[in-house]
Design an enzyme around this catalytic site. Structure first.
Site, mmCIF file in Angstrom:
data_model
loop_
_atom_site.group_PDB
_atom_site.id
_atom_site.type_symbol
_atom_site.label_atom_id
_atom_site.label_comp_id
_atom_site.label_asym_id
_atom_site.label_seq_id
_atom_site.Cartn_x
_atom_site.Cartn_y
_atom_site.Cartn_z
ATOM 1 N N GLU A 56 14.060 -7.698 10.600
ATOM 2 C CA GLU A 56 14.741 -7.377 11.862
ATOM 3 C C GLU A 56 16.133 -6.815 11.602
ATOM 4 O OE1 GLU A 56 13.775 -10.773 14.929
ATOM 5 O OE2 GLU A 56 14.015 -11.625 12.936
ATOM 6 N N ASP B 109 14.572 -6.324 17.498
ATOM 7 C CA ASP B 109 15.906 -6.511 16.931
ATOM 8 C C ASP B 109 16.258 -5.419 15.930
ATOM 9 O OD1 ASP B 109 17.054 -8.736 18.232
ATOM 10 O OD2 ASP B 109 15.634 -10.045 17.213
ATOM 11 N N HIS C 165 13.461 -11.100 26.833
ATOM 12 C CA HIS C 165 12.373 -12.072 26.763
ATOM 13 C C HIS C 165 11.643 -12.277 28.076
ATOM 14 C CE1 HIS C 165 14.049 -12.554 22.810
ATOM 15 N NE2 HIS C 165 12.782 -12.749 22.512
ATOM 16 N N CYS D 244 5.560 -7.121 14.629
ATOM 17 C CA CYS D 244 5.364 -7.952 15.813
ATOM 18 C C CYS D 244 6.377 -7.607 16.905
ATOM 19 C CB CYS D 244 5.422 -9.431 15.455
ATOM 20 S SG CYS D 244 6.953 -9.884 14.660
HETATM 21 C C1 PEP Z 1 11.665 -8.728 17.256
HETATM 22 O O1 PEP Z 1 12.885 -8.854 17.114
HETATM 23 O O2 PEP Z 1 11.082 -7.623 17.189
HETATM 24 C C2 PEP Z 1 10.824 -9.899 17.531
HETATM 25 C C3 PEP Z 1 9.515 -9.799 17.542
HETATM 26 O O3 PEP Z 1 11.460 -11.075 17.794
HETATM 27 P P1 PEP Z 1 12.081 -11.450 19.228
HETATM 28 O O4 PEP Z 1 11.632 -10.399 20.203
HETATM 29 O O5 PEP Z 1 11.586 -12.797 19.574
HETATM 30 O O6 PEP Z 1 13.543 -11.391 18.931
HETATM 31 MG MG MG Z 2 13.813 -10.808 16.929
#
Ligand code: PEP
Ligand code: MG
Length: 576
Positions: free
Chosen positions: A435, A459, A191, A506
């Site tokens: 995911e 994920d 993140h 996403c």
């Molecule tokens: C993902 O897992 O691709 C996602 C967009 O969620 P995060 O990166 O917040 O886990």
């Molecule tokens: Mg995720």
């Protein structure tokens, strides 16, 4: 000495600047017997005064940069420093035990901390314990004559070096002075890396040991496009890095020409380019980068930045601000995705062997414990829905049953609000993130129940490959272009299209320039990425022909074994 090393390129851009070590110093000390207790007490007073001055400066900086509310944490720290009871006891201990200030400080503060921590049900006391720990570190650093890092006080251009940066550390970095950051651990989808891209701070992660190699006063050249770092570069190397930076700036200027253009391929097919955001403040960047929608609003940052679970009103205002900011363009809001690497200071998650596989996200929301928080969030979303085009998305769904449970709560809250006479939009799409491979495999079953799906490859890849997205030792398994991952994605897109519904993505893969041609070929409808990747992607799509990309995707899905072969196909069809 000049030293070259390579990490994972996590956020584009180039910087050359002095190193700033965001590393906790060694605060160990020896317990000593002292004769002159007055001198020890005077040393303590000096350390207390220096700590107070430092905290006041940090407090003022935080108030200007982050707001009064964030600054209040430091007021609590200042109160601890001025507590006559505690300071008195430390001095008594120096006097009666004839020990140095360091050991008296530790002995007394440890006692207070364990009393407060013992009051397990009292969140206020738990917080006081945390405040005392923080303040003790600061006073100890002054007694020992070492410097604690104070990122909020950075006031010259630097490259920040850290073992890891939490999302809240990252949020505090001031872009004006922090020209890049480099960490020991992390991957492209951790993140802090995602936030660096949003903030447009060049970043290199996963270097293993940058904190051991860099000393105070070193100069660093960092290239977030290639992942290269040079410690103390010579003049030629500096020039070469800065030239790379200029080249990147030129490319950015070319992409900027696409800001108000439509997203179309060479053969005139439209795709939606959306952005991922973490806070309402990011909306401006989405519009500046020509985003057509928000494909992922990670609401957990709202939770992570608060001192307690945000109220319905606080959440309503945040969601309303985003919807209004986007002026009628679609906004996909993801319900809270806590757990994994996203912790809340006020919510004690159980200690787990595998937090990424544990009690997190929707699993918490639909549990007995999480139910109230989930309902609060849904009510805030429903109330905000009249201010724009809201879409709601649940994270980490494995079972159809989990989706149905969440949807039932959504329907209940919606009915309640309507009964209370509150206005709620009647066209809110409700979808899920894909995911978890299990959900991708039975996408056709989910497709009947949901309005849309957004593939979270960050994920999805870690779960499919059984490779932690934060662990650079298994980063080679993080293979978005592997035919296995492509097949899961294709399965999801086809399942949704069979129901006449849309599928988006996403995860970071949606903005990966090598993956975009494959995704266009598979017919993905919506691409949601860091806002700063949108223009580059629009410019790329403009060069692609969908019939040719379909041919490319078919080959990648059916005719090769490895990611390397897929990448060779992309190069053959699209060029470098
Ligand atoms: C993902 O897992 O691709 C996602 C967009 O969620 P995060 O990166 O917040 O886990
Ligand atoms: Mg995720």
């Amino acid at each position: 000495m000049t030293e070259l090393l390579k990490g994972i390129a996590a956020s584009s851009g180039v910087a050359v600047a002095k190193a700033y070590l965001l590393v906790q110093p060694d605060l160990s000390f020896e317990k000593k017997t002292v004769e002159n207790t007055d001198a020890e007490k005077a040393r303590l007073d000096d350390a207390l005064a220096a700590s107070t001055g430092e905290l006041q400066a940090i407090r003022d900086k935080a108030a200007t940069n982050l707001g009064e509310e964030e600054a209040q944490v430091f007021d609590a720290h200042l109160m601890v420093l001025a507590d006559p009871e505690m300071v008195g006891q430390i001095k008594d201990s120096i006097e009666s035990n004839k020990v140095n200030a360091e050991s008296a400080l530790k002995e007394v503060t440890d006692m207070f901390i364990s009393i407060f921590e013992g009051m397990e049900d009292n969140a206020y006391m738990q917080e006081r314990a945390a405040d005392i720990k923080d303040v003790t570190k600061r006073v100890m650093s002054h007694l020992l004559g070492v410097t604690l890092p104070n990122p909020a006080l950075i006031n010259e251009e630097v490259v920040v070096i850290a073992h890891d940066l939490t999302p809240s550390d990252t949020a505090q970095l001031n872009k004006q002075f922090v020209k890049a950051f480099i960490t020991n651990i992390g991957g492209r989808t951790s993140h802090s890396a995602i936030m660096a891209r949003t903030l447009e701070i060049p970043a290199i992660v996963g270097t293993n040991n940058i904190t051991e190699l860099v000393k105070e006063g070193d100069v660093l050249a960092a290239n977030g496009i290639t992942g290269e770092v040079i410690i103390n570069p010579n003049e030629d190397q500096k020039t070469a890095f800065l030239a790379e930076g200029e080249k990147y700036a030129k490319q950015k200027a070319e992409w900027a020409l696409f800001k108000d253009a439509e997203t179309v391929t060479a053969d005139g097919k439209h795709f939606e380019l959306a952005a991922n955001i973490g806070t309402p403040k990011d909306v401006e960047g989405v519009l500046d980068n020509g985003g057509e929608a928000i494909g992922l609003y990670r609401t957990e940052f709202l939770y992570m930045e608060s001192q307690d679970f945000p109220t319905e009103e606080e959440q309503y205002l945040a969601y309303k601000a985003v919807l209004e900011g986007m002026n009628g363009k679609p906004v996909v809001v993801r319900t809270m995705d806590i757990g994994g690497d996203k912790e809340l200071p006020y919510f004690d998650l159980p200690h787990e062997m595998n937090p990424f596989l544990g009690y997190r996200a929707l699993r918490i929301s639909i549990s007995e414990e999480g139910n109230t928080w989930f309902r609060t969030q849904l009510r805030a979303l429903l109330r905000a829905s009249v201010h724009g085009q809201l879409r709601v998305m649940f994270p980490m769904v494995a079972l159809v049953k989990e989706f149905l449970a969440a949807k039932a709560i959504w329907d209940e809250e919606k009915a309640k609000l309507i009964a209370e006479g509150v206005a709620v939009a009647d066209d809110i799409q409700v979808g899920i993130m894909i995911e978890i491979p299990a959900a991708a495999m039975i996408a056709d079953r989910f497709a009947k129940h949901v309005d849309f799906m957004s593939i979270g490859t960050n994920d999805l890849i870690q779960y499919s490959m059984a490779a932690d997205r934060m662990n650079d030792q298994v980063a080679y398994l993080y293979q978005p272009y592997n035919p296995s991952i492509l097949r899961l994605i294709k399965n999801v897109i086809d399942a949704m299209h069979a129901e006449g519904k849309w599928a988006g993505m996403c995860g970071e893969m949606a903005g990966d320039q090598k993956a975009v041609p494959l995704l266009v070929g598979m017919g993905l409808d919506e691409f949601s990425m860091s806002a700063t990747s949108i223009l580059q992607t629009r410019s790329l799509m403009n060069r692609l022909d969908t019939t040719k990309m379909k041919e490319l995707a078919d080959k990648a899905l059916n005719e090769v074994d490895t990611m390397e072969e897929v990448l060779a196909l992309v190069e053959e069809y699209v060029g470098e």
